[in-house]
Design an enzyme around this catalytic site. Structure first.
Site, PDB file in Angstrom:
ATOM      1  CE1 TYR A 137      10.106 -48.689   4.487  1.00 38.75           C
ATOM      2  CE2 TYR A 137       9.972 -46.852   2.567  1.00 38.75           C
ATOM      3  CZ  TYR A 137      10.577 -47.313   3.794  1.00 38.75           C
ATOM      4  OH  TYR A 137      11.786 -46.748   4.223  1.00 38.75           O
ATOM      5  CG  LEU A 154      18.821 -44.832  -0.508  1.00 36.21           C
ATOM      6  CD1 LEU A 154      20.105 -45.167  -0.897  1.00 36.21           C
ATOM      7  CD2 LEU A 154      18.454 -43.374  -0.911  1.00 36.21           C
ATOM      8  CD  GLU A 155      14.091 -44.687   2.892  1.00 37.77           C
ATOM      9  OE1 GLU A 155      13.163 -44.690   3.413  1.00 37.77           O
ATOM     10  OE2 GLU A 155      14.816 -43.543   3.005  1.00 37.77           O
ATOM     11  CG  ASN A 156      12.260 -53.752   1.316  1.00 37.60           C
ATOM     12  OD1 ASN A 156      12.605 -54.811   1.469  1.00 37.60           O
ATOM     13  ND2 ASN A 156      11.106 -53.155   1.024  1.00 37.60           N
TER      14      ASN A 156
END
Length: 465
Positions: free
Chosen positions: A306, A364-366
Site C-alpha cells: 500500500y 494479493l492486495e493494493n
C-alpha cells in the site's frame, strides 16, 4: 526493444481483486457458523477483550453482507471481467468451534456455491485460509496460537477444505500477512503477547502451520499452487545518516526479509531471531521443528503493498513499529490516514523481493482507502482511486519489463467492506455499499475504468486522472 526484453505484462497475466471474510462476509450466525475472535471484537487496542461475546461492537457481524449477496457481488465481478478473485474462508464456517471431528456441511456448501458462481464467470479462485478470525472456542480452550495444539486443529481444517475443493481452487494462501503478528498479535490472534517469548511462540506456531500446509496442499491436489503472504511496505531511510539506514535495515529484517526467509527459503535467519530480544527461543523451538520448516513447498509469493515509509532512527519507536511505518516522506503525499502514496515504492518492493527469492509473485492486495461520496444522482466519482491504481499498475508493468515474474494483480478491495479500524468511513472498493440504503451496491467510476484495464491487459490506463 529487444525480443529478450518483455514489453508489458504477459498474456497469461491475471487481473482481479480481493476481499476478506471477517470484513466482508457478515452472516456471523448463519449456516451453523461458530463465533470467531472477529465476531466479538470490541475495539482495536492491544487490550481489547476478544472473549466478550456480549460486547456491542457488531459491525463485523454484518459487514457488507456478502454471505447473503454473493451471487449479486460475483455477477458484478464477472461484469468487470475479473480473471481471478481472492476471498478468505472462515474457519468457523467449516468447524464452528475449531476442533470438531467432522466439518459443518452448511459451511462447505456455502463456499461451494460461491466457487460455482465464480466458475460461471470463468473467474479463478484464490483462497486465503486464515485472516484474523481464530475460532473463539480455541482461544478459550487453550489460548489459541499460544498452544501447539492449534497446529493440529488448523491442519485438520486445511486438509478438510483442500480435499473438498480439490480441482476447483488453483491458489491457496495459508495465512494473511502472517509476518505482522509480532506487531499486532491481539488483532491477528486474539491474544496480546506480553513479551517476546510469547510473540515468538505464536509466530513459530504460525510458521509450523504454514510449512505443513504447503506440503498438505501438494499432497492432496498436486495441480494446486500454494504460497506465503507478506504484508509490507517499501522502507527508505529518511536520510543518508547511517543511523537511519540501520533503523530501516532492522525494520525490514523484522517484518520483511526475516519472515520471508521462513516462508520462501524454509529457514530462520539469525537476524530474524535477534528481532525478538530476550525471547527464550530454545524453549519454543522443539526437536524436528526446523526440519519441518525447511521441508515447506511454496510455489509463489503473495505480496501486499500500500505504501512506502521514510524511517528516521530518532523518531522510530521500535516498540510500536505499526505506527512508525507511517512516518511521512517530505517528497510524497499521504492519505487522510497517513499512508504514503508511492507508486515507485511498489516497483522497488516487487524487484527487491523477486530478486531475493526468485519466486513468481501474486499481488494479493493494493489499493487506496478514501472517504467516497455518493452524489445526489447516485454516482461515486473516485478519480483519486483511479489515479492511485493506474500509477501503481504502470510501475508494476515496469517491474515486469525489468524481469520480475508475476502471476497476477489483485486490488484491495473488490467491493467496499468494513475497514479493520475505520469501518465504512474508509472505503477501497470498485463497488460502493450504501449503508443508508439496505447495503445497495453502486458502481463507482473506478468500476468502469478497471473493466477497461482488464480488457486491454493493462494497456489502457489513459483515464487515470
Amino acid at each position: 526493444m529487444s525480443k529478450l526484453i518483455p514489453e508489458g505484462v504477459p498474456k497469461s497475466f491475471k487481473w482481479g481483486s480481493s476481499t476478506n471474510a471477517q470484513q466482508f462476509e457478515g452472516g456471523f450466525n448463519d449456516g451453523n457458523k461458530g463465533l470467531s475472535i472477529a465476531d466479538v471484537r470490541t475495539t482495536v487496542g492491544p487490550k481489547e477483550d476478544a472473549t466478550d461475546a456480549a460486547a456491542g461492537f457488531d459491525d463485523f457481524k454484518v459487514a457488507s453482507d456478502h454471505y447473503h449477496r454473493f451471487k449479486e457481488d460475483i455477477a458484478l465481478y464477472g461484469e468487470m471481467g475479473f480473471q481471478i478473485y481472492r476471498f478468505t474462508m472462515s474457519w468457523t464456517r467449516i468447524f464452528p468451534n475449531g476442533d470438531e471431528a467432522e466439518p459443518n456441511q452448511a459451511g462447505l456448501d456455502y463456499y461451494s456455491a460461491m466457487i460455482t458462481e465464480l466458475e460461471k464467470y470463468h473467474i479463478e479462485s484464490v483462497v486465503t485460509l486464515y485472516a484474523y478470525d481464530l475460532p473463539l472456542g480455541l482461544l478459550k480452550k487453550y489460548n489459541g496460537w499460544m498452544s501447539r495444539q492449534v497446529i493440529k486443529d488448523y491442519l485438520h481444517y486445511v486438509k478438510t477444505v483442500v480435499t473438498y475443493f480439490k480441482g476447483r481452487v488453483k491458489y491457496w494462501v495459508p495465512f494473511n500477512e502472517q509476518n505482522f503478528l509480532p506487531l499486532d498479535s491481539h488483532y491477528m490472534a486474539g491474544y496480546h503477547g506480553e513479551n517476546n517469548t510469547e510473540l515468538f511462540q505464536m509466530q513459530h506456531n504460525f510458521n509450523l502451520s504454514y510449512a505443513q500446509a504447503t506440503v498438505l496442499v501438494h499432497q492432496i491436489d498436486p495441480a494446486a499452487k500454494v504460497g506465503g503472504n507478506i504484508g509490507n511496505i517499501c522502507a527508505y531511510p529518511m536520510t543518508a545518516d547511517p543511523k537511519d539506514v540501520e533503523a530501516t535495515d532492522n525494520l525490514m529484517k523484522k517484518v520483511g526479509y526475516g519472515p520471508a526467509d521462513v516462508y520462501f527459503r524454509g529457514k530462520y535467519s539469525a537476524f530474524y531471531l535477534k528481532a525478538f530480544p530476550n525471547a527464550d527461543i530454545d524453549s519454543v523451538i522443539k526437536d524436528g521443528d526446523l526440519e519441518t520448516i525447511h521441508n515447506e513447498e511454496p510455489d509463489f509469493m503473495s505480496l501486499t503493498y500500500y505504501m512506502s515509509s521514510a524511517i528516521a532512527a530518532d523518531q522510530f519507536d521500535v516498540n510500536n513499529e505499526m505506527n512508525g511505518i507511517k512516518a511521512p516522506n517530505p517528497y510524497l503525499p499521504q492519505t487522510e490516514w497517513d499512508w504514503t502514496i508511492d507508486p515507485y515504492g511498489f516497483k522497488h518492493f516487487l524487484e527487491d523481493f523477486y530478486n531475493r527469492y526468485q519466486l513468481p509473485i501474486l499481488i494479493l492486495e493494493n489499493g487506496l482507502g478514501a472517504r467516497d461520496t455518493l452524489t445526489a444522482g447516485g454516482k461515486v466519482h473516485d478519480d483519486y482511486r483511479i489515479k492511485y491504481l493506474a500509477d501503481h499498475i504502470e510501475r508494476m508493468r515496469e517491474a515486469v519489463e525489468d524481469g520480475v515474474e508475476m502471476i497476477g494483480y489483485l486490488t484491495w478491495s473488490a467491493t467496499d467492506l468494513y475497514s479493520t479500524r475505520e469501518g465504512f468511513d474508509k472505503r477501497y472498493g470498485f463497488v460502493y455499499v450504501d449503508k443508508d440504503n439496505q447495503l445497495k451496491r453502486i458502481k463507482k467510476d473506478s468500476f468502469y475504468w478497471y473493466q477497461q484495464v482488464i480488457k486491454s491487459n493493462g494497456a489502457s490506463l489513459i483515464d487515470k486522472i
